[in-house]
Design a protein around this motif. Structure first.
Motif, PDB file in Angstrom:
ATOM      1  N   SER A   1       0.833  -1.209   0.000  1.00 43.30           N
ATOM      2  CA  SER A   1       0.000   0.000   0.000  1.00 43.30           C
ATOM      3  C   SER A   1       0.860   1.249   0.000  1.00 43.30           C
ATOM      4  O   SER A   1       2.090   1.184   0.104  1.00 43.30           O
ATOM      5  CB  SER A   1      -0.855   0.039   1.273  1.00 43.30           C
ATOM      6  OG  SER A   1      -1.968  -0.776   1.140  1.00 43.30           O
ATOM      7  N   GLY A   2       0.151   2.391  -0.015  1.00 45.08           N
ATOM      8  CA  GLY A   2       0.832   3.680   0.087  1.00 45.08           C
ATOM      9  C   GLY A   2       0.644   4.270   1.475  1.00 45.08           C
ATOM     10  O   GLY A   2       0.738   3.566   2.472  1.00 45.08           O
ATOM     11  N   GLY A   3       0.361   5.557   1.538  1.00 41.42           N
ATOM     12  CA  GLY A   3       0.237   6.227   2.835  1.00 41.42           C
ATOM     13  C   GLY A   3       1.568   6.240   3.556  1.00 41.42           C
ATOM     14  O   GLY A   3       2.624   6.447   2.948  1.00 41.42           O
ATOM     15  N   SER A   4       1.556   5.960   4.861  1.00 36.54           N
ATOM     16  CA  SER A   4       2.801   5.972   5.626  1.00 36.54           C
ATOM     17  C   SER A   4       3.595   4.678   5.469  1.00 36.54           C
ATOM     18  O   SER A   4       4.751   4.594   5.890  1.00 36.54           O
ATOM     19  CB  SER A   4       2.512   6.232   7.114  1.00 36.54           C
ATOM     20  OG  SER A   4       1.562   5.315   7.575  1.00 36.54           O
TER      21      SER A   4
ATOM     22  N   ASP B   1      -3.190  -0.763  -3.679  1.00 40.09           N
ATOM     23  CA  ASP B   1      -4.040   0.255  -4.285  1.00 40.09           C
ATOM     24  C   ASP B   1      -3.139   1.304  -4.916  1.00 40.09           C
ATOM     25  O   ASP B   1      -1.953   1.388  -4.602  1.00 40.09           O
ATOM     26  CB  ASP B   1      -5.043   0.863  -3.288  1.00 40.09           C
ATOM     27  CG  ASP B   1      -4.400   1.678  -2.174  1.00 40.09           C
ATOM     28  OD1 ASP B   1      -3.242   1.388  -1.814  1.00 40.09           O
ATOM     29  OD2 ASP B   1      -5.057   2.610  -1.661  1.00 40.09           O
TER      30      ASP B   1
ATOM     31  N   ARG C   1      -3.286   5.392  -6.828  1.00 41.56           N
ATOM     32  CA  ARG C   1      -4.000   6.581  -7.271  1.00 41.56           C
ATOM     33  C   ARG C   1      -3.827   6.662  -8.792  1.00 41.56           C
ATOM     34  O   ARG C   1      -2.744   6.353  -9.291  1.00 41.56           O
ATOM     35  CB  ARG C   1      -3.413   7.816  -6.596  1.00 41.56           C
ATOM     36  CG  ARG C   1      -3.630   7.869  -5.069  1.00 41.56           C
ATOM     37  CD  ARG C   1      -2.479   7.235  -4.282  1.00 41.56           C
ATOM     38  NE  ARG C   1      -2.652   7.296  -2.824  1.00 41.56           N
ATOM     39  CZ  ARG C   1      -2.160   8.266  -2.070  1.00 41.56           C
ATOM     40  NH1 ARG C   1      -1.470   9.245  -2.607  1.00 41.56           N
ATOM     41  NH2 ARG C   1      -2.353   8.253  -0.761  1.00 41.56           N
TER      42      ARG C   1
ATOM     43  N   ASN D   1       1.515   5.989  -5.378  1.00 39.97           N
ATOM     44  CA  ASN D   1       2.021   5.033  -4.379  1.00 39.97           C
ATOM     45  C   ASN D   1       3.279   4.337  -4.892  1.00 39.97           C
ATOM     46  O   ASN D   1       4.196   4.047  -4.116  1.00 39.97           O
ATOM     47  CB  ASN D   1       0.941   3.999  -4.041  1.00 39.97           C
ATOM     48  CG  ASN D   1      -0.149   4.570  -3.146  1.00 39.97           C
ATOM     49  OD1 ASN D   1       0.039   5.607  -2.509  1.00 39.97           O
ATOM     50  ND2 ASN D   1      -1.291   3.904  -3.098  1.00 39.97           N
TER      51      ASN D   1
ATOM     52  N   GLY E   1      -1.983  -0.496   5.033  1.00 35.92           N
ATOM     53  CA  GLY E   1      -2.168   0.510   6.074  1.00 35.92           C
ATOM     54  C   GLY E   1      -3.649   0.551   6.461  1.00 35.92           C
ATOM     55  O   GLY E   1      -4.485  -0.146   5.877  1.00 35.92           O
ATOM     56  N   PHE E   2      -3.958   1.343   7.453  1.00 33.36           N
ATOM     57  CA  PHE E   2      -5.378   1.574   7.781  1.00 33.36           C
ATOM     58  C   PHE E   2      -5.532   3.014   8.257  1.00 33.36           C
ATOM     59  O   PHE E   2      -4.685   3.543   8.969  1.00 33.36           O
ATOM     60  CB  PHE E   2      -5.916   0.569   8.799  1.00 33.36           C
ATOM     61  CG  PHE E   2      -5.271   0.607  10.166  1.00 33.36           C
ATOM     62  CD1 PHE E   2      -4.019   0.061  10.385  1.00 33.36           C
ATOM     63  CD2 PHE E   2      -5.933   1.192  11.250  1.00 33.36           C
ATOM     64  CE1 PHE E   2      -3.427   0.092  11.648  1.00 33.36           C
ATOM     65  CE2 PHE E   2      -5.352   1.224  12.516  1.00 33.36           C
ATOM     66  CZ  PHE E   2      -4.084   0.669  12.720  1.00 33.36           C
TER      67      PHE E   2
ATOM     68  N   HIS F   1     -10.571   2.796   6.835  1.00 27.19           N
ATOM     69  CA  HIS F   1     -10.367   2.303   5.461  1.00 27.19           C
ATOM     70  C   HIS F   1      -9.055   1.549   5.365  1.00 27.19           C
ATOM     71  O   HIS F   1      -8.142   1.751   6.177  1.00 27.19           O
ATOM     72  CB  HIS F   1     -10.423   3.457   4.440  1.00 27.19           C
ATOM     73  CG  HIS F   1      -9.157   4.227   4.282  1.00 27.19           C
ATOM     74  ND1 HIS F   1      -8.908   5.402   4.933  1.00 27.19           N
ATOM     75  CD2 HIS F   1      -8.049   4.003   3.512  1.00 27.19           C
ATOM     76  CE1 HIS F   1      -7.725   5.870   4.575  1.00 27.19           C
ATOM     77  NE2 HIS F   1      -7.178   5.033   3.723  1.00 27.19           N
TER      78      HIS F   1
ATOM     79  N   CYS G   1      -6.521  -0.220   1.912  1.00 29.56           N
ATOM     80  CA  CYS G   1      -6.368  -0.088   0.457  1.00 29.56           C
ATOM     81  C   CYS G   1      -7.143   1.166   0.075  1.00 29.56           C
ATOM     82  O   CYS G   1      -7.029   2.184   0.747  1.00 29.56           O
ATOM     83  CB  CYS G   1      -6.892  -1.333  -0.269  1.00 29.56           C
ATOM     84  SG  CYS G   1      -6.057  -2.860   0.163  1.00 29.56           S
TER      85      CYS G   1
ATOM     86  N   LYS H   1     -10.513  10.212   0.437  1.00 29.37           N
ATOM     87  CA  LYS H   1      -9.121  10.644   0.640  1.00 29.37           C
ATOM     88  C   LYS H   1      -8.562  10.990  -0.733  1.00 29.37           C
ATOM     89  O   LYS H   1      -8.578  10.144  -1.636  1.00 29.37           O
ATOM     90  CB  LYS H   1      -8.319   9.502   1.291  1.00 29.37           C
ATOM     91  CG  LYS H   1      -6.855   9.816   1.535  1.00 29.37           C
ATOM     92  CD  LYS H   1      -6.134   8.632   2.199  1.00 29.37           C
ATOM     93  CE  LYS H   1      -4.648   8.914   2.383  1.00 29.37           C
ATOM     94  NZ  LYS H   1      -3.924   7.809   3.009  1.00 29.37           N
TER      95      LYS H   1
ATOM     96  N   ARG I   1      -8.981   6.243  -8.185  1.00 25.84           N
ATOM     97  CA  ARG I   1      -8.056   5.219  -7.682  1.00 25.84           C
ATOM     98  C   ARG I   1      -8.442   3.832  -8.171  1.00 25.84           C
ATOM     99  O   ARG I   1      -9.574   3.622  -8.604  1.00 25.84           O
ATOM    100  CB  ARG I   1      -8.129   5.167  -6.134  1.00 25.84           C
ATOM    101  CG  ARG I   1      -7.614   6.397  -5.446  1.00 25.84           C
ATOM    102  CD  ARG I   1      -8.133   6.431  -4.003  1.00 25.84           C
ATOM    103  NE  ARG I   1      -7.467   7.477  -3.258  1.00 25.84           N
ATOM    104  CZ  ARG I   1      -6.609   7.277  -2.263  1.00 25.84           C
ATOM    105  NH1 ARG I   1      -6.342   6.054  -1.845  1.00 25.84           N
ATOM    106  NH2 ARG I   1      -6.030   8.280  -1.653  1.00 25.84           N
TER     107      ARG I   1
ATOM    108  N   LYS J   1      -5.195   6.078  15.269  1.00 26.81           N
ATOM    109  CA  LYS J   1      -5.555   4.713  14.836  1.00 26.81           C
ATOM    110  C   LYS J   1      -6.194   3.898  15.968  1.00 26.81           C
ATOM    111  O   LYS J   1      -6.671   2.789  15.753  1.00 26.81           O
ATOM    112  CB  LYS J   1      -4.312   3.967  14.326  1.00 26.81           C
ATOM    113  CG  LYS J   1      -3.487   4.715  13.292  1.00 26.81           C
ATOM    114  CD  LYS J   1      -4.109   4.637  11.914  1.00 26.81           C
ATOM    115  CE  LYS J   1      -3.541   5.648  10.948  1.00 26.81           C
ATOM    116  NZ  LYS J   1      -2.516   5.186  10.079  1.00 26.81           N
TER     117      LYS J   1
END
Ligand code: 6PG
Length: 275
Positions: free
Chosen positions: A43-46, A76, A78, A88, A146-147, A152, A154, A178, A183, A207
């Motif tokens: 995944s992406g994010g952090s 996932d 973008r 990502n 991530g979550f 959410h 993915c 987001k 996506r 979280k």
């Protein structure tokens, strides 16, 4: 049926990468030893920022990661070019692939010639995923996810119609809450029925409420034992799926592991339990 999930609590946020990278390395070695290939979704994010230590973990273990056997897909993405700061794949390239030299032809991004049409990107990427998974017996060896504080994972968001998807392995959305809004994402059919191992990873007190809701019991007591810079909890879940997308992920065949930091855990323990 899968067994109860494991929950690893890292004493500090900066201890998360070691826990995560050791877990990934163990699954990679098992997969390559058993089937000669390792398929992993990221995944992406952090999350990409937690992966930079992966090569060092193999060095520490004295193991050859056998990168020629790795095949990396995106959990996932973008719908932007891979040169865009929102991509990502770009975040993973900068944080992970700059160090861990997986062959470029075995890192599978989206088809950028289709970018104007998210549904076409998803359909094309589903074909990619299916052909990649043939290398590991039709199942994804590992998804590292991530979550979000809204639950959410993915690009599967609470109350979104994609939560009801039953057949597609990859779906598109153009209304992501987001940003960016367009996506593609893996869906529950592939995460829950065609994935051997899933690791969730997240840090910070935002979280906590999600963690509190996903697990029925979170008590340390006799179920926890010490590991370096962290503690392992044997948590339980309710038979009924928690309402969050991240709580609805439960791979049927094998392992589910959550790795969080102490801030997330402390916030979870002080949040009201829904049980
Ligand atoms: C994305 C990510 C997404 C991410 C979660 C958690 O494309 O936005 O893949 O699913 O993993 O939003 O992100 P944080 O860890 O940054 O909160």
């Amino acid at each position: 049926m899968s067994s109860d999930p494991r929950l690893i609590v890292a004493f500090q946020k900066d201890a998360i990468p070691a826990h995560l990278c050791h877990a990934i390395a163990d699954i990679a070695m098992e997969a390559i030893g058993s089937r000669g290939a390792f398929t992993i979704a990221l995944s992406g994010g952090s999350l990409p920022g937690f992966l930079a230590e992966l090569e060092g973990v193999f060095d520490e273990k004295g193991q050859d990661p056998k990168l020629d056997c790795w095949h990396v897909v995106l959990a996932d993405e973008r719908c932007v070019p891979s040169s865009d700061d929102d991509s990502n794949l770009k975040a993973l390239s900068e944080n992970l692939f700059s160090v861990l030299k997986v062959p470029a032809s075995q890192i599978y991004g989206i088809n950028e010639s289709l970018l104007g049409d998210a549904a076409a990107v998803a359909k094309d990427y589903e074909e990619t995923i299916k052909s990649v998974l043939e290398k590991s017996g039709g199942q994804l060896d590992l998804a590292v996810l991530g979550f979000g504080p809204d639950g959410h994972t993915c690009s599967l968001f609470p109350d979104h119609e994609l939560l009801k998807e039953e057949t597609k392995w990859v779906a598109s959305l153009t209304d992501s809450p987001k940003p960016p809004s367009s996506r593609i994402t893996l869906t529950f059919p592939v995460l829950n029925q065609n994935t051997r191992n899933i690791i969730f990873c997240g840090a910070g007190e935002s979280k906590g409420p999600v963690l509190r809701t996903v697990f029925k019991s979170l008590d340390k007591a006799t179920d926890a034992y010490d590991i370096p810079n962290g503690a392992l909890y044997k948590v339980t879940r309710d038979d009924e799926m928690p309402p969050y997308p991240s709580g609805m992920v439960m791979p049927q065949e094998r392992g589910l592991t959550w790795i969080v930091d102490a801030d997330a855990m402390t916030a979870a323990q002080s949040a009201p339990s829904p049980y």
